[in-house]
Design an enzyme around this catalytic site. Structure first.
Site, short mmCIF file in Angstrom:
data_model
loop_
_atom_site.label_atom_id
_atom_site.label_comp_id
_atom_site.label_asym_id
_atom_site.label_seq_id
_atom_site.Cartn_x
_atom_site.Cartn_y
_atom_site.Cartn_z
N ASP A 33 42.12 -99.64 -13.74
CA ASP A 33 41.54 -99.55 -12.40
C ASP A 33 41.11 -100.94 -11.96
O ASP A 33 40.53 -101.70 -12.73
CB ASP A 33 40.35 -98.58 -12.41
CG ASP A 33 39.98 -98.12 -11.01
OD1 ASP A 33 40.13 -96.92 -10.73
OD2 ASP A 33 39.54 -98.97 -10.20
N ILE A 34 41.36 -101.27 -10.69
CA ILE A 34 41.04 -102.59 -10.16
C ILE A 34 39.52 -102.78 -10.01
O ILE A 34 39.04 -103.91 -9.99
CB ILE A 34 41.77 -102.80 -8.80
CG1 ILE A 34 41.96 -104.27 -8.51
CG2 ILE A 34 41.08 -102.09 -7.66
CD1 ILE A 34 42.98 -104.53 -7.39
N ASN A 93 39.49 -86.80 -9.24
CA ASN A 93 38.96 -86.54 -7.91
C ASN A 93 40.07 -85.89 -7.07
O ASN A 93 41.21 -86.36 -7.07
CB ASN A 93 38.50 -87.84 -7.26
CG ASN A 93 37.37 -88.49 -8.04
OD1 ASN A 93 36.51 -87.80 -8.57
ND2 ASN A 93 37.37 -89.81 -8.12
N GLY A 99 36.03 -86.50 -3.51
CA GLY A 99 35.88 -87.95 -3.65
C GLY A 99 37.19 -88.69 -3.86
O GLY A 99 37.19 -89.82 -4.33
N GLN A 100 38.32 -88.06 -3.51
CA GLN A 100 39.62 -88.71 -3.72
C GLN A 100 39.90 -89.72 -2.61
O GLN A 100 39.81 -89.39 -1.42
CB GLN A 100 40.74 -87.66 -3.75
CG GLN A 100 42.10 -88.25 -4.08
CD GLN A 100 43.20 -87.19 -4.13
OE1 GLN A 100 42.99 -86.03 -3.76
NE2 GLN A 100 44.37 -87.60 -4.58
N HIS A 106 45.94 -88.88 -9.89
CA HIS A 106 45.62 -89.82 -10.96
C HIS A 106 44.47 -89.29 -11.78
O HIS A 106 43.54 -88.70 -11.25
CB HIS A 106 45.30 -91.21 -10.41
CG HIS A 106 44.27 -91.23 -9.33
ND1 HIS A 106 44.57 -90.89 -8.02
CD2 HIS A 106 42.95 -91.52 -9.35
CE1 HIS A 106 43.47 -90.99 -7.29
NE2 HIS A 106 42.47 -91.37 -8.07
N HIS A 108 41.52 -90.44 -14.13
CA HIS A 108 40.72 -91.57 -14.60
C HIS A 108 40.32 -91.34 -16.05
O HIS A 108 39.88 -90.24 -16.40
CB HIS A 108 39.42 -91.67 -13.81
CG HIS A 108 39.55 -92.01 -12.36
ND1 HIS A 108 39.45 -93.29 -11.88
CD2 HIS A 108 39.76 -91.23 -11.27
CE1 HIS A 108 39.58 -93.30 -10.56
NE2 HIS A 108 39.76 -92.05 -10.16
P1 5GP Z 1 39.93 -92.03 -6.41
O1 5GP Z 1 38.65 -92.33 -5.70
O2 5GP Z 1 41.05 -91.71 -5.45
O3 5GP Z 1 39.79 -91.03 -7.51
O4 5GP Z 1 40.31 -93.34 -7.19
C1 5GP Z 1 41.14 -94.35 -6.73
C2 5GP Z 1 40.96 -95.49 -7.68
O5 5GP Z 1 42.03 -96.40 -7.48
C3 5GP Z 1 39.66 -96.28 -7.47
O6 5GP Z 1 38.89 -96.22 -8.65
C4 5GP Z 1 40.13 -97.69 -7.12
O7 5GP Z 1 39.35 -98.69 -7.73
C5 5GP Z 1 41.55 -97.70 -7.66
N1 5GP Z 1 42.46 -98.55 -6.92
C6 5GP Z 1 42.63 -98.59 -5.57
N2 5GP Z 1 43.55 -99.50 -5.24
C7 5GP Z 1 44.01 -100.03 -6.40
C8 5GP Z 1 44.99 -101.03 -6.71
O8 5GP Z 1 45.65 -101.61 -5.85
N3 5GP Z 1 45.18 -101.30 -8.03
C9 5GP Z 1 44.48 -100.68 -9.02
N4 5GP Z 1 44.73 -101.05 -10.28
N5 5GP Z 1 43.54 -99.75 -8.76
C10 5GP Z 1 43.32 -99.42 -7.47
#
Ligand code: 5GP
Ligand code: ZN
Length: 119
Positions: A33-34, A93, A99-100, A106, A108
């Site tokens: 994760d970034i 999420n 919270g998605q 994906h 986590h």
């Molecule tokens: P969500 O909130 O949808 O469950 O999680 C999305 C996740 O993707 C977040 O934790 C966010 O930091 C990560 N993310 C978003 N854009 C990028 C990206 O360009 N590269 C990587 N490695 N992670 C990303």
């Protein structure tokens, strides 16, 4: 649809956006994760564009089973400490109220010594 040209995770899987890969096979991709919540924080995604858990069908049971059984192995490889004193957290999420933010399914996987940045 196999790939969505507007999806950031599809672009990562295709190598159009760089990522720190932790795993890859024919149907799965794993990357850090970034914006990590924890000392170890990576995500496992199906290569096929599935928007969220809400779209899963019984045909995806094997795919999701593979992700869930791969997670413990990769967690240790990536530096999580062993169960029971170590361990890890798995979060999926789903939808706005879930919270998605990125609409490509994906999983986590987070772990490592406390305290964490979040969670
Ligand atoms: P969500 O909130 O949808 O469950 O999680 C999305 C996740 O993707 C977040 O934790 C966010 O930091 C990560 N993310 C978003 N854009 C990028 C990206 O360009 N590269 C990587 N490695 N992670 C990303
Ligand atoms: Zn996608």
């Amino acid at each position: 649809m196999a790939s969505d040209p507007n999806c950031i995770f599809c672009k990562i899987i295709e190598g159009k956006i760089p990522s720190k890969k932790v795993y890859e096979d024919e149907e799965l991709y794993g990357f850090h994760d970034i914006a990590p919540w924890a000392p170890v924080h990576f995500m496992l995604v199906p290569k096929r564009h599935i928007p969220s858990m809400a779209q899963l069908t019984s045909e995806d049971a094997g795919l999701m089973g593979r992700i869930m059984t791969l997670a413990p192995k990769l967690a240790l490889e990536q530096g999580c400490n062993p169960y029971p004193d170590g361990g890890f957290r798995v979060v999926v999420n789903t939808g706005a109220e879930g919270g998605q933010e990125v609409h490509h399914l994906h999983v986590h996987v987070m772990g490592g010594p406390r305290p964490w940045a979040r969670g």
